[in-house]
Design a protein around this motif. Structure first.
Motif, mmCIF file in Angstrom:
data_model
loop_
_atom_site.group_PDB
_atom_site.id
_atom_site.type_symbol
_atom_site.label_atom_id
_atom_site.label_comp_id
_atom_site.label_asym_id
_atom_site.label_seq_id
_atom_site.Cartn_x
_atom_site.Cartn_y
_atom_site.Cartn_z
ATOM 1 N N GLU A 74 0.849 -1.181 0.000
ATOM 2 C CA GLU A 74 0.000 0.000 0.000
ATOM 3 C C GLU A 74 0.888 1.235 0.000
ATOM 4 O OE1 GLU A 74 -2.278 -1.060 3.375
ATOM 5 O OE2 GLU A 74 -0.548 -1.179 4.705
ATOM 6 N N PRO A 75 0.331 2.418 -0.230
ATOM 7 C CA PRO A 75 1.173 3.613 -0.273
ATOM 8 C C PRO A 75 2.019 3.831 0.975
ATOM 9 C CG PRO A 75 -0.964 4.098 -1.219
ATOM 10 C CD PRO A 75 -1.065 2.711 -0.642
ATOM 11 N N GLU A 76 1.574 3.279 2.110
ATOM 12 C CA GLU A 76 2.343 3.449 3.343
ATOM 13 C C GLU A 76 3.570 2.543 3.409
ATOM 14 O OE1 GLU A 76 -1.332 5.263 3.543
ATOM 15 O OE2 GLU A 76 -0.996 3.114 3.194
ATOM 16 N N GLY A 77 3.594 1.446 2.649
ATOM 17 C CA GLY A 77 4.751 0.571 2.660
ATOM 18 C C GLY A 77 4.423 -0.871 2.352
ATOM 19 N N LEU A 78 5.408 -1.751 2.563
ATOM 20 C CA LEU A 78 5.297 -3.182 2.286
ATOM 21 C C LEU A 78 5.139 -3.908 3.616
ATOM 22 C CD1 LEU A 78 7.606 -1.744 0.403
ATOM 23 C CD2 LEU A 78 8.038 -4.047 -0.393
ATOM 24 N N GLY A 79 4.169 -4.829 3.720
ATOM 25 C CA GLY A 79 3.916 -5.492 4.979
ATOM 26 C C GLY A 79 4.058 -6.998 4.909
ATOM 27 N N PHE A 80 4.449 -7.574 6.042
ATOM 28 C CA PHE A 80 4.514 -9.023 6.168
ATOM 29 C C PHE A 80 4.082 -9.406 7.578
ATOM 30 C CE2 PHE A 80 8.623 -7.354 7.410
ATOM 31 C CZ PHE A 80 8.965 -8.078 8.545
ATOM 32 N N VAL A 81 3.715 -10.672 7.758
ATOM 33 C CA VAL A 81 3.262 -11.153 9.059
ATOM 34 C C VAL A 81 4.270 -12.157 9.607
ATOM 35 C CG1 VAL A 81 0.826 -10.742 8.603
ATOM 36 C CG2 VAL A 81 1.831 -12.928 7.952
ATOM 37 N N THR A 82 4.290 -12.290 10.932
ATOM 38 C CA THR A 82 5.264 -13.165 11.571
ATOM 39 C C THR A 82 4.947 -13.267 13.054
ATOM 40 O OG1 THR A 82 7.643 -13.548 11.884
ATOM 41 C CG2 THR A 82 6.874 -11.291 12.106
ATOM 42 N N SER A 83 5.623 -14.174 13.721
ATOM 43 C CA SER A 83 5.574 -14.215 15.183
ATOM 44 C C SER A 83 6.323 -13.006 15.735
ATOM 45 C CB SER A 83 6.220 -15.510 15.690
ATOM 46 O OG SER A 83 6.459 -15.422 17.080
ATOM 47 N N LEU A 84 5.748 -12.366 16.731
ATOM 48 C CA LEU A 84 6.400 -11.205 17.323
ATOM 49 C C LEU A 84 7.552 -11.592 18.243
ATOM 50 C CD1 LEU A 84 3.271 -8.990 18.003
ATOM 51 C CD2 LEU A 84 4.869 -8.873 16.083
ATOM 52 N N SER A 85 7.705 -12.896 18.500
ATOM 53 C CA SER A 85 8.851 -13.369 19.274
ATOM 54 C C SER A 85 9.925 -13.974 18.390
ATOM 55 C CB SER A 85 8.404 -14.399 20.318
ATOM 56 O OG SER A 85 7.856 -15.545 19.687
ATOM 57 N N SER A 86 9.746 -13.934 17.075
ATOM 58 C CA SER A 86 10.721 -14.498 16.151
ATOM 59 C C SER A 86 12.006 -13.684 16.175
ATOM 60 C CB SER A 86 10.152 -14.511 14.730
ATOM 61 O OG SER A 86 9.957 -13.187 14.256
ATOM 62 N N THR A 87 13.057 -14.272 15.617
ATOM 63 C CA THR A 87 14.335 -13.564 15.550
ATOM 64 C C THR A 87 14.191 -12.246 14.808
ATOM 65 O OG1 THR A 87 15.603 -15.613 15.660
ATOM 66 C CG2 THR A 87 16.704 -13.712 14.682
ATOM 67 N N LYS A 88 13.494 -12.261 13.682
ATOM 68 C CA LYS A 88 13.380 -11.037 12.890
ATOM 69 C C LYS A 88 12.649 -9.950 13.668
ATOM 70 C CE LYS A 88 10.896 -13.257 9.696
ATOM 71 N NZ LYS A 88 10.245 -14.332 10.495
ATOM 72 N N SER A 89 11.591 -10.322 14.409
ATOM 73 C CA SER A 89 10.852 -9.328 15.181
ATOM 74 C C SER A 89 11.701 -8.758 16.307
ATOM 75 C CB SER A 89 9.573 -9.953 15.740
ATOM 76 O OG SER A 89 8.619 -10.180 14.723
ATOM 77 N N ARG A 90 12.434 -9.615 16.991
ATOM 78 C CA ARG A 90 13.299 -9.116 18.065
ATOM 79 C C ARG A 90 14.356 -8.164 17.516
ATOM 80 N NH1 ARG A 90 13.380 -14.616 19.453
ATOM 81 N NH2 ARG A 90 15.614 -14.734 18.949
ATOM 82 N N GLN A 91 14.891 -8.498 16.358
ATOM 83 C CA GLN A 91 15.893 -7.617 15.751
ATOM 84 C C GLN A 91 15.286 -6.285 15.334
ATOM 85 O OE1 GLN A 91 17.503 -10.148 12.686
ATOM 86 N NE2 GLN A 91 18.878 -11.224 14.096
ATOM 87 N N LEU A 92 14.066 -6.306 14.825
ATOM 88 C CA LEU A 92 13.421 -5.067 14.397
ATOM 89 C C LEU A 92 13.054 -4.178 15.582
ATOM 90 C CD1 LEU A 92 11.190 -6.408 11.491
ATOM 91 C CD2 LEU A 92 13.225 -4.965 11.296
ATOM 92 N N VAL A 93 12.715 -4.791 16.706
ATOM 93 C CA VAL A 93 12.454 -4.002 17.900
ATOM 94 C C VAL A 93 13.731 -3.290 18.337
ATOM 95 C CG1 VAL A 93 11.918 -4.147 20.360
ATOM 96 C CG2 VAL A 93 10.513 -5.391 18.713
ATOM 97 N N SER A 94 14.848 -4.005 18.267
ATOM 98 C CA SER A 94 16.131 -3.443 18.685
ATOM 99 C C SER A 94 16.659 -2.420 17.690
ATOM 100 C CB SER A 94 17.145 -4.569 18.864
ATOM 101 O OG SER A 94 18.425 -4.058 19.171
ATOM 102 N N ASN A 95 16.494 -2.717 16.404
ATOM 103 C CA ASN A 95 16.997 -1.833 15.350
ATOM 104 C C ASN A 95 16.033 -1.904 14.172
ATOM 105 O OD1 ASN A 95 18.312 -0.501 13.282
ATOM 106 N ND2 ASN A 95 20.308 -1.439 13.665
ATOM 107 N N PRO A 96 15.179 -0.899 13.996
ATOM 108 C CA PRO A 96 14.162 -0.955 12.938
ATOM 109 C C PRO A 96 14.685 -0.724 11.524
ATOM 110 C CG PRO A 96 13.990 1.110 14.118
ATOM 111 C CD PRO A 96 15.027 0.290 14.842
ATOM 112 N N SER A 97 15.979 -0.486 11.369
ATOM 113 C CA SER A 97 16.532 -0.326 10.017
ATOM 114 C C SER A 97 16.428 -1.650 9.269
ATOM 115 C CB SER A 97 17.990 0.117 10.084
ATOM 116 O OG SER A 97 18.101 1.381 10.683
#
Length: 228
Positions: A74-97
Motif C-alpha cells: 500500500e502507499p504506506e509501505g510493504l507489509g509481512f506477518v510473523t511471530s512477534l517473538s521471532s528472531t526477525k521481530s526481536r531484531q526489528l524491535v532493537s533496530n528498525p533499520s
C-alpha cells in the motif's frame, strides 16, 4: 570453479527507461508486482511472486537475511506477518533499520527497498489472519518461531494438538489469532528498480525520499540513475 556452477546467461530483459518509469515508486512497484503475479498465474517460472528477501541487523550489528511473503502493499509501505517473538521481530524491535528485495529472475527484474520497520495495526493483522487457510492458522499456533525443537515429529505433534483444539468448521473464526502473532510494515526511504539487460548494462532507477509523504506522493521523491 565458480564458472562451472552455472552457465553464463546474458540477460535479455527490456530494462527500464526513464520515459517508461511511473511517477511514484508505489505506481511503478504496483505495475511490476501485478505483472509478476499475472505471470505466476499463467506459468511456472515465477513460482512465488511476492517472496520478499528481508535483511535485518542483530544486536552485534551483524546482518541477517531470510525470505518472507509480502502480504500487504500500500502507499504506506510493504507489509509481512510473523511471530512477534521471532528472531526477525526481536531484531526489528532493537533496530528498525531494514532492507528488502523482490526478485523475479525469469523477468530480469528486481525491486530493492531500504527503510525502517514499524508494527502493523492489530486490526489489519487480525483481518488478514482470518483470511488464511485453516491449516496456516493452526501453524501460527504450532510454531514458536525461531526457537529450537527436537525433531520433525515433535513439530507435527504440536500441530496435531492445536488442530484438535481448534477443529476446522469452515469459519474464519474457528482459529483465533495467537496473541504473539503480528506484522510489520517497511516504510522505505529508497526504492530501486533494477532491470536486467544484455552485456551487464543493467538499468537501475532509484527513487530517494526528499520530503514527507507516502510511496504515492510525487513531491516526496526524486529519481536518479545509478551505474550497473
Amino acid at each position: 570453479m565458480t564458472e562451472s556452477l552455472a552457465p553464463r546467461t546474458d540477460y535479455s530483459g527490456d530494462g527500464l527507461d526513464e520515459r517508461d518509469l511511473a511517477a511514484t515508486p508505489f505506481r511503478q512497484a504496483d505495475r511490476w508486482i501485478r505483472e509478476a503475479v499475472e505471470r505466476a498465474s499463467t506459468g511456472a517460472d515465477v513460482p512465488e511472486p511476492t517472496a520478499l528477501s528481508l535483511a535485518t541487523v542483530d544486536e552485534l550489528g551483524v546482518p541477517d537475511v531470510r525470505t518472507v511473503l509480502m502480504r500487504f502493499f500500500e502507499p504506506e509501505g510493504l507489509g509481512f506477518v510473523t511471530s512477534l517473538s521471532s528472531t526477525k521481530s526481536r531484531q526489528l524491535v532493537s533496530n528498525p533499520s531494514v532492507a528488502a528485495s523482490l526478485t523475479w529472475p525469469s523477468m530480469f527484474r528486481a525491486i530493492r527497498v531500504r527503510g525502517r520497520a514499524e508494527r502493523l495495526a492489530d486490526e489489519q493483522v487480525s483481518a488478514y489472519f482470518a483470511s488464511r487457510p485453516w491449516g496456516s492458522r493452526i501453524s501460527a499456533w504450532t510454531s514458536d518461531q525461531s526457537a529450537p525443537i527436537g525433531s520433525r515429529a515433535d513439530l507435527e505433534a504440536r500441530y496435531a494438538e492445536f488442530a484438535a483444539r481448534y477443529p476446522d468448521t469452515g469459519s474464519p473464526a474457528d482459529v483465533p489469532r495467537p496473541p504473539g502473532w503480528g506484522g510489520w510494515r517497511i516504510v522505505p526511504h529508497e526504492v530501486e528498480f533494477w532491470g536486467g539487460r544484455r552485456s551487464r548494462l543493467h538499468d537501475r532507477l532509484v527513487f530517494s525520499k526528499i520530503a514527507p509523504g507516502t510511496l504515492d506522493d510525487e513531491q516526496a521523491w526524486s529519481v536518479s540513475r545509478r551505474q550497473p
